[in-house]
Design a protein around this motif. Structure first.
Motif, PDB file in Angstrom:
ATOM      1  N   ALA A   1       0.825  -1.205   0.000  1.00 32.36           N
ATOM      2  CA  ALA A   1       0.000   0.000   0.000  1.00 32.36           C
ATOM      3  C   ALA A   1       0.860   1.255   0.000  1.00 32.36           C
ATOM      4  O   ALA A   1       0.546   2.237  -0.697  1.00 32.36           O
ATOM      5  CB  ALA A   1      -0.930  -0.008   1.208  1.00 32.36           C
ATOM      6  N   LEU A   2       1.939   1.247   0.764  1.00 28.72           N
ATOM      7  CA  LEU A   2       2.849   2.392   0.755  1.00 28.72           C
ATOM      8  C   LEU A   2       3.459   2.594  -0.624  1.00 28.72           C
ATOM      9  O   LEU A   2       3.628   3.722  -1.088  1.00 28.72           O
ATOM     10  CB  LEU A   2       3.953   2.195   1.801  1.00 28.72           C
ATOM     11  N   ARG A   3       3.780   1.501  -1.296  1.00 26.95           N
ATOM     12  CA  ARG A   3       4.323   1.606  -2.646  1.00 26.95           C
ATOM     13  C   ARG A   3       3.273   2.186  -3.596  1.00 26.95           C
ATOM     14  O   ARG A   3       3.569   3.059  -4.419  1.00 26.95           O
ATOM     15  CB  ARG A   3       4.792   0.238  -3.137  1.00 26.95           C
ATOM     16  N   GLY A   4       2.030   1.718  -3.456  1.00 31.07           N
ATOM     17  CA  GLY A   4       0.973   2.245  -4.302  1.00 31.07           C
ATOM     18  C   GLY A   4       0.675   3.699  -4.025  1.00 31.07           C
ATOM     19  O   GLY A   4       0.307   4.459  -4.935  1.00 31.07           O
ATOM     20  N   LEU A   5       0.850   4.120  -2.778  1.00 26.97           N
ATOM     21  CA  LEU A   5       0.568   5.502  -2.394  1.00 26.97           C
ATOM     22  C   LEU A   5       1.383   6.499  -3.209  1.00 26.97           C
ATOM     23  O   LEU A   5       0.896   7.568  -3.573  1.00 26.97           O
ATOM     24  CB  LEU A   5       0.878   5.672  -0.902  1.00 26.97           C
ATOM     25  N   ARG A   6       2.619   6.147  -3.519  1.00 27.45           N
ATOM     26  CA  ARG A   6       3.517   7.101  -4.177  1.00 27.45           C
ATOM     27  C   ARG A   6       3.044   7.487  -5.582  1.00 27.45           C
ATOM     28  O   ARG A   6       3.327   8.593  -6.052  1.00 27.45           O
ATOM     29  CB  ARG A   6       4.944   6.534  -4.245  1.00 27.45           C
ATOM     30  N   THR A   7       2.347   6.580  -6.261  1.00 26.47           N
ATOM     31  CA  THR A   7       1.890   6.854  -7.625  1.00 26.47           C
ATOM     32  C   THR A   7       0.378   7.002  -7.708  1.00 26.47           C
ATOM     33  O   THR A   7      -0.178   7.093  -8.806  1.00 26.47           O
ATOM     34  CB  THR A   7       2.324   5.726  -8.576  1.00 26.47           C
ATOM     35  N   MET A   8      -0.296   7.051  -6.579  1.00 24.66           N
ATOM     36  CA  MET A   8      -1.752   7.042  -6.566  1.00 24.66           C
ATOM     37  C   MET A   8      -2.351   8.244  -7.293  1.00 24.66           C
ATOM     38  O   MET A   8      -3.311   8.113  -8.056  1.00 24.66           O
ATOM     39  CB  MET A   8      -2.242   7.004  -5.121  1.00 24.66           C
ATOM     40  N   LYS A   9      -1.798   9.420  -7.076  1.00 26.79           N
ATOM     41  CA  LYS A   9      -2.344  10.624  -7.727  1.00 26.79           C
ATOM     42  C   LYS A   9      -2.232  10.514  -9.236  1.00 26.79           C
ATOM     43  O   LYS A   9      -3.180  10.844  -9.976  1.00 26.79           O
ATOM     44  CB  LYS A   9      -1.594  11.860  -7.228  1.00 26.79           C
ATOM     45  N   LEU A  10      -1.102  10.045  -9.732  1.00 27.25           N
ATOM     46  CA  LEU A  10      -0.916   9.915 -11.174  1.00 27.25           C
ATOM     47  C   LEU A  10      -1.901   8.911 -11.756  1.00 27.25           C
ATOM     48  O   LEU A  10      -2.502   9.152 -12.819  1.00 27.25           O
ATOM     49  CB  LEU A  10       0.521   9.483 -11.483  1.00 27.25           C
ATOM     50  N   ARG A  11      -2.074   7.775 -11.075  1.00 21.87           N
ATOM     51  CA  ARG A  11      -2.981   6.747 -11.586  1.00 21.87           C
ATOM     52  C   ARG A  11      -4.436   7.187 -11.499  1.00 21.87           C
ATOM     53  O   ARG A  11      -5.234   6.919 -12.398  1.00 21.87           O
ATOM     54  CB  ARG A  11      -2.760   5.439 -10.822  1.00 21.87           C
ATOM     55  N   LEU A  12      -4.798   7.875 -10.427  1.00 14.83           N
ATOM     56  CA  LEU A  12      -6.180   8.328 -10.276  1.00 14.83           C
ATOM     57  C   LEU A  12      -6.516   9.396 -11.314  1.00 14.83           C
ATOM     58  O   LEU A  12      -7.610   9.393 -11.893  1.00 14.83           O
ATOM     59  CB  LEU A  12      -6.401   8.863  -8.863  1.00 14.83           C
ATOM     60  N   ASP A  13      -5.591  10.301 -11.556  1.00 10.90           N
ATOM     61  CA  ASP A  13      -5.820  11.327 -12.587  1.00 10.90           C
ATOM     62  C   ASP A  13      -5.982  10.678 -13.964  1.00 10.90           C
ATOM     63  O   ASP A  13      -6.809  11.114 -14.776  1.00 10.90           O
ATOM     64  CB  ASP A  13      -4.672  12.327 -12.610  1.00 10.90           C
TER      65      ASP A  13
END
Length: 393
Positions: A251-263
């Motif tokens: 989850a911490l790893r996913g957090l770092r790119t979450m904004k890019l993926r959600l956008d």
């Protein structure tokens, strides 16, 4: 003057990169490692007796879980976070923290079906009464609040039918009568809907979706404001249903790119929804970001974006035609989740589990999760499906 490391000066995108990271505590390594452990040793009798250490036992948290709690609390604007093994576990722990025997709860009729099953099963067995209400009720929720109503449960938009709720109006009415507002905020995440700024006391997120982002993680996160967090934390500590360290690391790893993926999910989802709206086989697109959606004004006022999940209503078609459409798809899998990198589609009919409202869409309903494939390829896959549907008539 505040420096660049002051969170108040940083954008969400930057805070997602920095949140919960303390390289100096990890010998300079960028990521907090996986701490697997139950037992924590105390250096002295006095420390053992007082339990003054930061970490006292594995169920109370490790550096891995605390890193994720810290980051999610920051991005959610909350007083604190607890992390559990699934989205449904998050719903359960949130409700356990603020309900007791004899209490009454109001739940939106468009709620995620397992939430309804938990309320009608476990909570009913323990003496909690649930009343379902029209998701479009807004401030009118005040008329349904009883002296023993302690929770108003919201979800915006509905996870299948996509009704929008006026969360600030509901929160104002609930708080005026002493009730807490609990919200399933999985669709938007805190990046697109800051729940605690909008009056929500306890916010639930299925980290399984956009936080994980790769369909290989089960996780739930519950955040709370200062009023609700002490009871939430106490309930979590007493039940000890924390997520595993490997899952927290993912989850911490996913957090770092979450904004890019959600956008990107926002852009991809809108492109696909607009394309589907132009198809002759499609009767209605249920997407809050569409100006034609009944809840668009609320979405535009309260939300910062839309994720890649939406539904469509097809013109009347037979089961044979629907099967022909779905079974031949090559890029869209059929599966009950979303928020990952791959595209999905599932048919649904929520009429059997509505009690305060009715569901009569006038044709088959499909829910789409738009992933990261090329939009033109996805459109071609669906176009071929529509041709199969036509041939099966």
């Amino acid at each position: 003057m505040a420096g660049p490391s002051d969170p108040k000066t940083l954008s969400e995108r930057t805070r997602l990169v920095l949140g919960g990271r303390h390289p100096a505590d990890q010998y300079g390594f960028v990521n907090t490692p996986i701490y697997r452990g139950s037992t924590v040793l105390y250096p002295t009798y006095e420390e053992l007796k007082a339990r003054r250490q930061k970490y006292v036992y594995g169920t109370k948290g490790t550096p891995t879980t605390k890193a994720l709690e810290e980051a999610w609390t920051d991005i959610s604007g909350a007083a604190g976070t607890v992390i559990v093994p699934s989205g449904l576990a998050a719903i359960a722990i949130a409700l356990q923290s603020c309900l007791k025997a004899g209490d009454h709860m109001l739940v939106t009729d468009s709620v995620y079906r397992p939430t309804r099953q938990y309320a009608d099963g476990v909570l009913k067995r323990f003496g909690v009464e649930t009343t379902y209400y029209d998701p479009l009720i807004g401030a009118g929720i005040a008329d349904l609040i009883r002296p023993n109503t302690t929770v108003v449960f919201t979800e915006a938009p509905g996870s299948q039918s996509f009704e929008m709720q006026d969360i600030p109006a509901i929160a104002e009415a609930a708080h005026a009568k002493g009730a807490l507002v609990v919200m399933d905020n999985t669709w938007a995440t805190p990046l697109y809907f800051p729940p605690h700024e909008r009056g929500v006391d306890i916010a639930i997120e299925a980290g399984t979706k956009y936080l994980g982002g790769h369909s290989d993680l089960l996780m739930g996160l519950v955040t709370a404001n200062a009023r609700a967090y002490p009871a939430l934390r106490e309930t979590f500590d007493l039940t000890a249903i924390g997520a595993g360290p490997e899952d927290c690391f993912l989850a911490l790893r996913g957090l770092r790119t979450m904004k890019l993926r959600l956008d990107e999910a926002n852009r991809q989802g809108m492109a696909m929804a607009e394309w589907l709206a132009g198809r002759p086989e499609v009767k209605t697109v249920l997407h809050p970001a569409f100006p034609s959606h009944p809840g668009h004004a609320i979405w535009k006022r309260d939300f910062k974006g839309a994720s890649g999940l939406f539904s469509v209503i097809l013109h009347p078609a037979s089961e044979k035609q629907l099967a022909a459409f779905l079974d031949g798809l090559e890029l869209f899998g059929m599966g009950y989740s979303w928020g990952g990198y791959e595209s999905l589609v599932v048919p649904f009919d929520c009429a059997p589990y509505r009690s305060a409202t009715s569901w009569n869409p006038g044709g088959p309903a499909l829910r789409f999760q738009i992933g990261l494939e090329d939009v033109k390829d996805l459109q071609a896959d669906l176009a071929a499906g529509f041709e199969r549907m036509k041939a099966a008539a």
